[in-house]
Design an enzyme around this catalytic site. Structure first.
Site, PDB file in Angstrom:
ATOM      1  N   CYS A   2       0.862  -1.173   0.000  1.00 41.29           N
ATOM      2  CA  CYS A   2       0.000   0.000   0.000  1.00 41.29           C
ATOM      3  C   CYS A   2       0.897   1.221   0.000  1.00 41.29           C
ATOM      4  O   CYS A   2       2.106   1.107   0.183  1.00 41.29           O
ATOM      5  CB  CYS A   2      -0.836   0.047   1.277  1.00 41.29           C
ATOM      6  SG  CYS A   2      -1.710  -1.488   1.607  1.00 41.29           S
ATOM      7  N   ARG A  27       1.300   1.877  -5.829  1.00 36.62           N
ATOM      8  CA  ARG A  27       1.550   0.841  -4.824  1.00 36.62           C
ATOM      9  C   ARG A  27       0.279   0.066  -4.460  1.00 36.62           C
ATOM     10  O   ARG A  27       0.338  -0.891  -3.690  1.00 36.62           O
ATOM     11  CB  ARG A  27       2.115   1.485  -3.548  1.00 36.62           C
ATOM     12  CG  ARG A  27       3.420   2.224  -3.764  1.00 36.62           C
ATOM     13  CD  ARG A  27       3.915   2.799  -2.465  1.00 36.62           C
ATOM     14  NE  ARG A  27       4.138   1.764  -1.490  1.00 36.62           N
ATOM     15  CZ  ARG A  27       5.227   1.023  -1.411  1.00 36.62           C
ATOM     16  NH1 ARG A  27       6.208   1.224  -2.255  1.00 36.62           N
ATOM     17  NH2 ARG A  27       5.349   0.093  -0.491  1.00 36.62           N
ATOM     18  N   TRP A  75      -3.787  -1.836  -1.253  1.00 36.06           N
ATOM     19  CA  TRP A  75      -3.826  -3.046  -2.078  1.00 36.06           C
ATOM     20  C   TRP A  75      -4.135  -4.161  -1.098  1.00 36.06           C
ATOM     21  O   TRP A  75      -3.305  -4.520  -0.270  1.00 36.06           O
ATOM     22  CB  TRP A  75      -2.481  -3.249  -2.762  1.00 36.06           C
ATOM     23  CG  TRP A  75      -2.469  -4.351  -3.758  1.00 36.06           C
ATOM     24  CD1 TRP A  75      -2.923  -4.304  -5.047  1.00 36.06           C
ATOM     25  CD2 TRP A  75      -1.942  -5.670  -3.577  1.00 36.06           C
ATOM     26  NE1 TRP A  75      -2.717  -5.511  -5.664  1.00 36.06           N
ATOM     27  CE2 TRP A  75      -2.123  -6.374  -4.798  1.00 36.06           C
ATOM     28  CE3 TRP A  75      -1.333  -6.341  -2.517  1.00 36.06           C
ATOM     29  CZ2 TRP A  75      -1.723  -7.682  -4.977  1.00 36.06           C
ATOM     30  CZ3 TRP A  75      -0.936  -7.655  -2.700  1.00 36.06           C
ATOM     31  CH2 TRP A  75      -1.129  -8.311  -3.921  1.00 36.06           C
ATOM     32  N   ASN A 101       1.163  -0.279   5.950  1.00 40.25           N
ATOM     33  CA  ASN A 101       1.523  -1.013   4.733  1.00 40.25           C
ATOM     34  C   ASN A 101       2.266  -2.261   5.185  1.00 40.25           C
ATOM     35  O   ASN A 101       3.297  -2.151   5.832  1.00 40.25           O
ATOM     36  CB  ASN A 101       2.422  -0.121   3.861  1.00 40.25           C
ATOM     37  CG  ASN A 101       3.099  -0.893   2.738  1.00 40.25           C
ATOM     38  OD1 ASN A 101       2.553  -1.858   2.233  1.00 40.25           O
ATOM     39  ND2 ASN A 101       4.281  -0.464   2.355  1.00 40.25           N
ATOM     40  N   GLY A 102       1.736  -3.434   4.865  1.00 39.91           N
ATOM     41  CA  GLY A 102       2.414  -4.670   5.279  1.00 39.91           C
ATOM     42  C   GLY A 102       1.413  -5.667   5.820  1.00 39.91           C
ATOM     43  O   GLY A 102       0.204  -5.540   5.601  1.00 39.91           O
ATOM     44  N   GLU A 488       9.213 -11.376 -22.289  1.00 43.72           N
ATOM     45  CA  GLU A 488       8.901 -10.039 -21.784  1.00 43.72           C
ATOM     46  C   GLU A 488       7.801  -9.384 -22.631  1.00 43.72           C
ATOM     47  O   GLU A 488       6.896  -8.740 -22.098  1.00 43.72           O
ATOM     48  CB  GLU A 488      10.193  -9.198 -21.758  1.00 43.72           C
ATOM     49  CG  GLU A 488      10.041  -7.739 -21.407  1.00 43.72           C
ATOM     50  CD  GLU A 488       9.457  -7.464 -20.026  1.00 43.72           C
ATOM     51  OE1 GLU A 488       9.284  -8.407 -19.226  1.00 43.72           O
ATOM     52  OE2 GLU A 488       9.137  -6.295 -19.760  1.00 43.72           O
ATOM     53  N   LYS A 492       4.198  -8.120 -21.195  1.00 44.78           N
ATOM     54  CA  LYS A 492       3.703  -6.739 -21.345  1.00 44.78           C
ATOM     55  C   LYS A 492       2.290  -6.732 -21.907  1.00 44.78           C
ATOM     56  O   LYS A 492       1.432  -5.993 -21.440  1.00 44.78           O
ATOM     57  CB  LYS A 492       4.598  -5.927 -22.296  1.00 44.78           C
ATOM     58  CG  LYS A 492       5.916  -5.472 -21.798  1.00 44.78           C
ATOM     59  CD  LYS A 492       5.890  -4.395 -20.732  1.00 44.78           C
ATOM     60  CE  LYS A 492       5.782  -5.005 -19.366  1.00 44.78           C
ATOM     61  NZ  LYS A 492       7.003  -5.360 -18.691  1.00 44.78           N
ATOM     62  N   GLU A 495      -0.298  -8.155 -19.212  1.00 46.72           N
ATOM     63  CA  GLU A 495      -0.595  -7.409 -17.987  1.00 46.72           C
ATOM     64  C   GLU A 495      -1.353  -6.118 -18.226  1.00 46.72           C
ATOM     65  O   GLU A 495      -2.073  -5.675 -17.355  1.00 46.72           O
ATOM     66  CB  GLU A 495       0.662  -7.188 -17.134  1.00 46.72           C
ATOM     67  CG  GLU A 495       1.676  -6.255 -17.703  1.00 46.72           C
ATOM     68  CD  GLU A 495       2.882  -6.091 -16.775  1.00 46.72           C
ATOM     69  OE1 GLU A 495       2.738  -6.180 -15.558  1.00 46.72           O
ATOM     70  OE2 GLU A 495       3.982  -5.831 -17.308  1.00 46.72           O
ATOM     71  N   HIS A 511       7.185 -28.181 -30.779  1.00 42.39           N
ATOM     72  CA  HIS A 511       6.939 -29.190 -29.742  1.00 42.39           C
ATOM     73  C   HIS A 511       5.611 -28.950 -29.027  1.00 42.39           C
ATOM     74  O   HIS A 511       5.401 -29.462 -27.939  1.00 42.39           O
ATOM     75  CB  HIS A 511       8.097 -29.206 -28.742  1.00 42.39           C
ATOM     76  CG  HIS A 511       9.405 -29.567 -29.371  1.00 42.39           C
ATOM     77  ND1 HIS A 511       9.733 -30.842 -29.757  1.00 42.39           N
ATOM     78  CD2 HIS A 511      10.458 -28.790 -29.743  1.00 42.39           C
ATOM     79  CE1 HIS A 511      10.927 -30.850 -30.307  1.00 42.39           C
ATOM     80  NE2 HIS A 511      11.394 -29.615 -30.325  1.00 42.39           N
ATOM     81  N   LYS A 610       2.573  -1.974  -8.251  1.00 45.61           N
ATOM     82  CA  LYS A 610       3.921  -1.737  -8.747  1.00 45.61           C
ATOM     83  C   LYS A 610       4.970  -2.538  -7.998  1.00 45.61           C
ATOM     84  O   LYS A 610       5.868  -3.097  -8.602  1.00 45.61           O
ATOM     85  CB  LYS A 610       4.241  -0.239  -8.684  1.00 45.61           C
ATOM     86  CG  LYS A 610       5.605   0.129  -9.252  1.00 45.61           C
ATOM     87  CD  LYS A 610       5.664  -0.107 -10.737  1.00 45.61           C
ATOM     88  CE  LYS A 610       7.030   0.191 -11.323  1.00 45.61           C
ATOM     89  NZ  LYS A 610       7.182  -0.465 -12.641  1.00 45.61           N
TER      90      LYS A 610
HETATM   91  O1  M6R Z   1      10.392  -4.336  -8.445  1.00 40.88           O
HETATM   92  P1  M6R Z   1      10.748  -5.660  -9.039  1.00 40.88           P
HETATM   93  O2  M6R Z   1      11.624  -5.533 -10.251  1.00 40.88           O
HETATM   94  O3  M6R Z   1      11.338  -6.611  -8.056  1.00 40.88           O
HETATM   95  O4  M6R Z   1       9.373  -6.255  -9.532  1.00 40.88           O
HETATM   96  C1  M6R Z   1       9.282  -7.532 -10.078  1.00 40.88           C
HETATM   97  C2  M6R Z   1       7.944  -7.750 -10.746  1.00 40.88           C
HETATM   98  O5  M6R Z   1       6.903  -7.629  -9.827  1.00 40.88           O
HETATM   99  C3  M6R Z   1       7.696  -6.769 -11.902  1.00 40.88           C
HETATM  100  O6  M6R Z   1       8.725  -6.819 -12.837  1.00 40.88           O
HETATM  101  C4  M6R Z   1       6.359  -7.079 -12.589  1.00 40.88           C
HETATM  102  O7  M6R Z   1       6.428  -8.313 -13.234  1.00 40.88           O
HETATM  103  C5  M6R Z   1       5.984  -5.975 -13.573  1.00 40.88           C
HETATM  104  N1  M6R Z   1       4.598  -5.664 -13.458  1.00 40.88           N
HETATM  105  C6  M6R Z   1       6.210  -6.343 -14.995  1.00 40.88           C
HETATM  106  O8  M6R Z   1       5.866  -5.323 -15.871  1.00 40.88           O
END
Ligand code: M6R
Length: 615
Positions: A2, A27, A75, A101-102, A488, A492, A495, A511, A610
């Site tokens: 959060c 966050r 969150w 937060n936590g 990757e 992208k 998500e 395969h 994030k």
């Molecule tokens: O802050 P971090 O690089 O440790 O985060 C890792 C993942 O949570 C982060 O890369 C996530 O997969 C992103 N949403 C990808 O775009």
């Protein structure tokens, strides 16, 4: 995970806290709330939804006065996102109010104990348990708020960044952290509290980052006193001067943070290598590596641990390290590594990669590797983050704040750092010739300009996005250094547009995934004129003969793939190990445009946050 914000000083707290919450929405954004002390009582307002929903609610209330305030953007971890579970939370007497937060892991037995003593709870949260525990200690022990917070926290297990204040003592806010970030902005007779510095950067450049296990009592007139939570020992707070500016944080004219961050990549990459390589002299200087060079050159192997996009950067790192420095590398999901009793040798070097530096799984994996005696090196973007402090040494990516939940510039700058490290190790181990080393440095220096060139295809990529925006599935293929880029690219798209996508090594297609291909299936193939170009061309033929729609990411001037593909997107020519820095760009833009065309919330996709500070 959060975002928390707090203010105590001479200004109206409401606009500061509200704006701060907007900046911290990356966050978490399923509910938000604010508590202000208006001189007589605490006014609290909270709601399910975004900070904008809270703002609308507050416009209809007059509860926006007061020079002390705290706010929260959530969150959900314990309890569904609804008004009641939103923070801040009152204690039973209504005297104390808290944001958190936590996760308090032992909240169940604590709740039971408090219930037995007559406390009641309105929410399902662990946070409401914590604020009542603090109240209970305060009443029973007849101590001040700071002491009560300290005693209560010593009874908890879990992670927290909290801010709490007492309506009977509205001249102080008490904060504490363990496992979740917390920064204190220090102004002239005013203090700010936040999960990162973005809420207060326009008011002050001076910040104290609390260390894990520290708490602070912040008094309007008497300033900040920092203590250790465990033994109450006083700590001299280190006030650091921040270089970050507000413009870096705000959108700078782009529609979304993600697009801004995609376009920032030429600068971000040069910021990453600036000061670390002198091309004319053929020198790389990285203190974090140079100070521990023997650990690296004598390493039995390198283990890379990370999550999500950072894990993909780690996979690119595996190809780079093995190719350039001839060191065996294994890349692990931190979440798997931490729980599978991995074999870790004392002469292993572990590299942890994390944009935020706060990812809980990566943090736990680091702790495990350290316990087993490995040397742990961190690659983080957020300065002062938990991972950057937990590791033995490290290198920052210097990409600047990444606000869009979909990681973009973090990925390319992480690869830049990995390239610098691999080159330095290759040189120290004597496995790269001097001309080759120089050639790599020269090429790395040219990458920002080539990324800028790749960005020029934006309009063409938009047209391609328009054709495929309705697709239900997409396949991303690449080989060698570009296999992780295929992963990757698929991540992208998934998500931010919620279109199902899979990344695969191009040769693995036959395969299994080839069964998916028909005229409805867009297949994005990374087919640069390096590595296994001819093999990738054969893979393209296989897709074409099954009527798949081919979007080729090709090197400028390519004719073969152009003749086969439905669309091609060109990137400039570069060395094979650096192609991921360029092939990633069109994939980021393609996902971005598709998501915008589908009207999705690009910067804050559903169900995501994030930084993932819970496991
Ligand atoms: O802050 P971090 O690089 O440790 O985060 C890792 C993942 O949570 C982060 O890369 C996530 O997969 C992103 N949403 C990808 O775009």
């Amino acid at each position: 995970m959060c975002g928390i914000v707090g203010y105590i000083g001479h200004r109206e707290a409401y606009p500061i806290v509200l704006k701060g919450l907007k900046r911290l929405e990356y966050r978490g954004y399923d509910s938000a709330g604010i508590a202000l002390y208006d001189g007589e009582e605490i006014k609290l307002s909270k709601t399910k939804g975004k900070v904008a929903d809270l703002e609308t609610r507050l416009e209809n209330e007059i509860a926006t006065k007061g020079t002390v305030g705290i706010g929260h953007t959530r969150w959900a971890t314990h309890g569904v996102p609804n008004d009641v579970n939103s923070h801040p939370h009152y204690s039973n007497s209504g005297n104390l109010v808290i944001i958190h937060n936590g996760i308090i892991e032992n909240y169940e037995p604590l709740r039971q104990e408090l219930t037995n003593r007559g406390y009641t709870f309105t929410s399902e949260t662990d946070t409401e348990v914590l604020v009542n525990l603090i109240e209970d200690v305060k009443t029973k022990e007849k101590v001040k708020l700071g002491k009560a917070v300290q005693i209560a926290l010593n009874q908890t297990v879990g992670a927290y960044a909290i801010a709490v204040f007492d309506r009977n003592k509205p001249d102080e806010i008490v904060v504490a952290r363990l496992g979740s970030p917390l920064a204190i902005g220090v102004g002239e007779n005013e203090y700010f509290v936040a999960s990162d510095a973005s809420p207060f950067i326009e008011y002050t450049n001076n910040a104290i980052y609390l260390e894990d296990g520290e708490m602070a009592i912040i008094r309007r007139k008497k300033g900040v006193k920092v203590r250790k939570i465990k033994d109450d020992k006083q700590v001299d707070p280190y006030v650091q001067e921040l270089k970050m500016n507000l413009e870096q944080i705000e959108k700078g004219g782009y529609d979304h943070f993600m697009l801004k961050e995609i376009y920032e990549q030429p600068n971000a990459i040069s910021d990453t290598y600036r000061g670390r390589m002198r091309v004319s002299d053929g020198i790389i200087k990285m203190a974090g590596i140079d100070d521990h060079i023997e650990k690296f050159t004598n390493a039995r192997r390198i283990l890379i641990i990370a999550c999500g996009t950072s894990w993909h950067a780690g996979l690119v790192g595996e190809y780079i390290f093995e190719d350039l420095a001839r060191i065996p590398v294994e890349v692990e999901y931190a979440s798997e590594f931490r729980y599978r009793n991995p074999v870790i040798y004392q002469d292993d070097v572990v590299i942890a990669i994390s944009q935020s530096g706060e990812t809980a799984d990566t943090m736990a994996a680091i702790k495990l590797a350290k316990e087993k005696g490995a040397f742990v090196f961190g690659i983080c973007n957020v300065v002062g983050s938990s991972i950057s402090r937990e590791t033995h040494a490290g290198a920052y990516t210097h990409a600047g704040p990444e606000i869009g939940v979909a990681s973009t510039k973090a990925f390319t700058t992480q690869i830049t750092v990995l390239t610098l490290i691999a080159l330095q190790l290759a040189k120290k181990k004597g496995v790269i010739s001097t001309p080759d080393f120089h050639a790599h440095l020269q090429e790395l220096e040219r990458i920002p300009e080539k990324v800028a060139k790749a960005l020029e295809s934006n309009e063409h990529i938009k047209e391609v996005a328009d054709i495929y925006k309705e697709a239900s599935n997409c396949l991303y293929l690449g080989r060698g250094f570009n296999f992780p880029v295929a992963l990757e690219g698929a991540l992208k798209l998934k998500e931010i547009s919620y279109i199902h996508a899979e990344g695969y090594p191009a040769a693995e297609m036959k395969h299994g995934p080839i069964a998916l291909i028909d005229e409805q299936m867009p297949v994005i193939v990374i087919a640069t004129k390096k590595g296994h170009y001819d093999k990738v061309v054969s893979n393209i033929q296989e897709i074409k003969s099954r009527k798949g729609k081919i979007i080729g990411i090709v090197t400028e001037g390519d004719v073969t793939v152009k003749g086969l593909a439905d669309h091609v997107i060109e990137i400039p020519e570069t060395m094979e190990s650096m192609t991921p820095l360029l092939t990633t760009i069109p994939l980021q833009l393609l996902s971005y445009h598709i998501a915008v065309m589908l009207n999705k919330n690009v910067d804050q996709p559903r169900n995501l946050a994030k930084s993932v500070t819970v496991e």
